[in-house]
Write an enzyme that holds these catalytic residues in place. Structure first.
Site, PDB file in Angstrom:
ATOM      1  N   HIS A 201     -14.805 -27.189 -13.627  1.00 32.20           N
ATOM      2  CA  HIS A 201     -13.785 -27.552 -14.635  1.00 32.20           C
ATOM      3  C   HIS A 201     -13.957 -29.086 -15.130  1.00 32.20           C
ATOM      4  O   HIS A 201     -13.926 -29.469 -16.275  1.00 32.20           O
ATOM      5  CB  HIS A 201     -12.382 -27.526 -13.956  1.00 32.20           C
ATOM      6  N   GLU A 202     -14.473 -30.040 -13.831  1.00 31.86           N
ATOM      7  CA  GLU A 202     -14.392 -31.384 -14.342  1.00 31.86           C
ATOM      8  C   GLU A 202     -15.503 -31.476 -15.185  1.00 31.86           C
ATOM      9  O   GLU A 202     -15.617 -32.332 -16.193  1.00 31.86           O
ATOM     10  CB  GLU A 202     -14.536 -32.188 -12.910  1.00 31.86           C
ATOM     11  N   HIS A 205     -14.793 -30.915 -18.642  1.00 31.48           N
ATOM     12  CA  HIS A 205     -14.149 -32.270 -19.269  1.00 31.48           C
ATOM     13  C   HIS A 205     -15.372 -33.015 -20.005  1.00 31.48           C
ATOM     14  O   HIS A 205     -15.199 -33.527 -21.131  1.00 31.48           O
ATOM     15  CB  HIS A 205     -13.307 -32.696 -18.321  1.00 31.48           C
ATOM     16  N   HIS A 211      -7.493 -29.213 -21.323  1.00 34.59           N
ATOM     17  CA  HIS A 211      -6.783 -28.324 -20.731  1.00 34.59           C
ATOM     18  C   HIS A 211      -6.306 -27.249 -21.591  1.00 34.59           C
ATOM     19  O   HIS A 211      -5.749 -27.529 -22.842  1.00 34.59           O
ATOM     20  CB  HIS A 211      -5.660 -28.659 -19.825  1.00 34.59           C
TER      21      HIS A 211
END
EC number: 3.4.24.-
Length: 450
Positions: A201-202, A205, A211
């Site tokens: 997830h990070e 980014h 999101h």
């Protein structure tokens, strides 16, 4: 009536037990802390090694669909874990160039939207803090390996010439900057963040994604329970127009690893965000969904590939689908609730071909030479042949790795690195701008590049 002596002994025992409990909790916290990282170690920039990748199997655990991801929801950061300086729900329009001044020239249509700054040739240079434990390094390696297998994103060790790179560090919780900001930009994987899905997830980014629930059409798919949202944090649930966030032709993805969990920013533990579609769940942290993979490959113009979706173990939570991604325009337009994790061509990201190494050296970017003082040491340690460090070594230690051959001998090793190169060349991909660099590296013979 108890004697004073027995009463004192009882009080002393109670105090002793209390102290024991406190020290026990501290010891457990310290042990847990050291399982992931050790701040007493001097902070230095390192890179992952063969040992870290080999330890993936040793430390591998069953992927948990849902984990405690509370460390991702910092109320002081934009949407909890986005650390771009000055970015908030009020400044995001200016951040994306979506203002009257920029709008005149349509800048928001060309330079920004979902990823306003992409990494060149899908290569993201990285370093990793020396404070991480072997366990944490293996989990980070496992997440990076998922990118290598399923996308064309190349997290490669930072070289001396890389000015822009990410530094993975155990800072305060989980956070990242979105896209390529410039210089040394942190990706924090601190306490509560060493889970494969959270790491993916990070890093997503950093690749350039916001999101999922920030999409303009989200109200058709999820309901925000404003009464359960912590006071003052309502703007953490704002949505943004297509001028700012590009959906890349996909429908809303409940199963995206980029989706908020149900109780994000909750003041009472009750759901703040609920799916409108029945029998689906949100906030999974097991890994990529099919649409996550598709959107990354779409955004970075990755070559076409076939993605076969595997059914999740718990079929009550999600449905399974199988899609064939045939082109940059053939998106997996999944129905509501249909998600999965794709497996791409495992060999497609393998950078251990001789041709790839030679092309990077003879592309006119500079002399074929060693750029580091420790090249001979690294070469003797076997890093020239390691599939995890071969690109780094080729770029920085070409001479020690024996890559410096005479220009006139290049054609002797002109070959294709992929079995399907001739078919791709016949389809015209050699001359298509979005595929040309890839074809030059992997299909030089079929494309007559050598």
């Amino acid at each position: 009536m108890p004697s004073p002596t027995s009463s004192s002994a009882s009080v002393f025992s109670s105090h002793l037990f209390f102290v024991f409990c406190i020290f026990s909790q501290i010891a457990q916290s310290y042990a847990q802390f050291n399982r992931f990282f050790d701040p007493s170690i001097p902070e230095q920039e390192t890179v992952l090694t063969d040992y870290d990748y080999n330890m993936i199997g040793h430390f591998r655990e069953n992927d948990q669909w849902f984990v405690n991801d509370s460390a991702m929801y910092n109320p002081l950061r934009f949407e909890g874990d986005i650390a771009n300086s000055g970015l908030n729900s009020r400044s995001i329009n200016t951040f994306f160039g979506d203002s009257p001044l920029f709008g005149i020239f349509g800048v928001q249509r060309n330079a920004v939207r979902q990823t306003y700054l992409k990494w060149e040739q899908a290569r993201i240079p990285y370093t990793i803090s020396s404070q991480y434990s072997s366990y944490s390094r293996s989990k980070i390696a496992e997440a990076i390996e998922e990118y290598r297998k399923k996308t064309c994103i190349d997290f490669s060790p930072k070289s001396a010439g890389d000015l822009d790179y990410i530094h993975i560090v155990p800072d305060d919780g989980c956070y990242s900057l979105v896209g390529r900001i410039g210089g040394k930009q942190p990706v924090s994987l601190g306490d509560g963040c060493i889970q494969k899905g959270i790491i993916i997830h990070e890093l997503m980014h950093a690749v350039g994604f916001f999101h999922e629930q920030s999409r303009a059409d989200r109200d058709e798919y999820v309901k925000i329970n404003w009464s359960n949202v912590e006071a003052g944090l309502q703007d953490q649930f704002d949505k943004y127009s297509l001028n700012m966030i590009d959906h890349l032709g996909t429908k809303y993805d409940y199963g995206s690893v980029m989706h908020y969990a149900p109780t994000a920013f909750s003041k009472n533990g009750k759901p703040t965000i609920e799916p409108i579609e029945k029998n689906v769940e949100i906030g999974q942290r097991a890994g990529f969904s099919e649409n996550d993979i598709y959107k990354i490959n779409m955004l970075y113009n990755c070559p076409t590939f076939t993605a076969t979706t595997l059914a999740p173990e718990n079929t009550k939570r999600v449905k399974s689908i199988t899609k064939k991604v045939t082109s940059a325009t053939g998106s997996p337009l999944s129905k509501k609730g249909e998600i999965g994790s794709s497996i791409g061509d495992k060999g497609d990201r393998g950078d251990n071909s001789v041709l790839s190494s030679l092309i990077s050296i003879h592309s006119g970017l500079g002399k074929c030479e060693d750029r580091r003082k420790d090249c001979e040491f690294l070469a003797r340690a076997g890093h020239c042949e390691s599939r995890f460090s071969i690109r780094f070594m080729t770029e920085n230690c070409a001479n020690s790795c024996g890559k410096c051959i005479a220009e006139e001998k290049r054609k002797e090793v002109c070959e294709d690195a992929r079995t399907w190169c001739e078919r791709w060349a016949n389809s015209g991909m050699c001359n298509q701008t979005v595929f040309k660099d890839y074809m030059r590296q992997k299909c030089a013979k079929s494309c007559n590049f050598c």
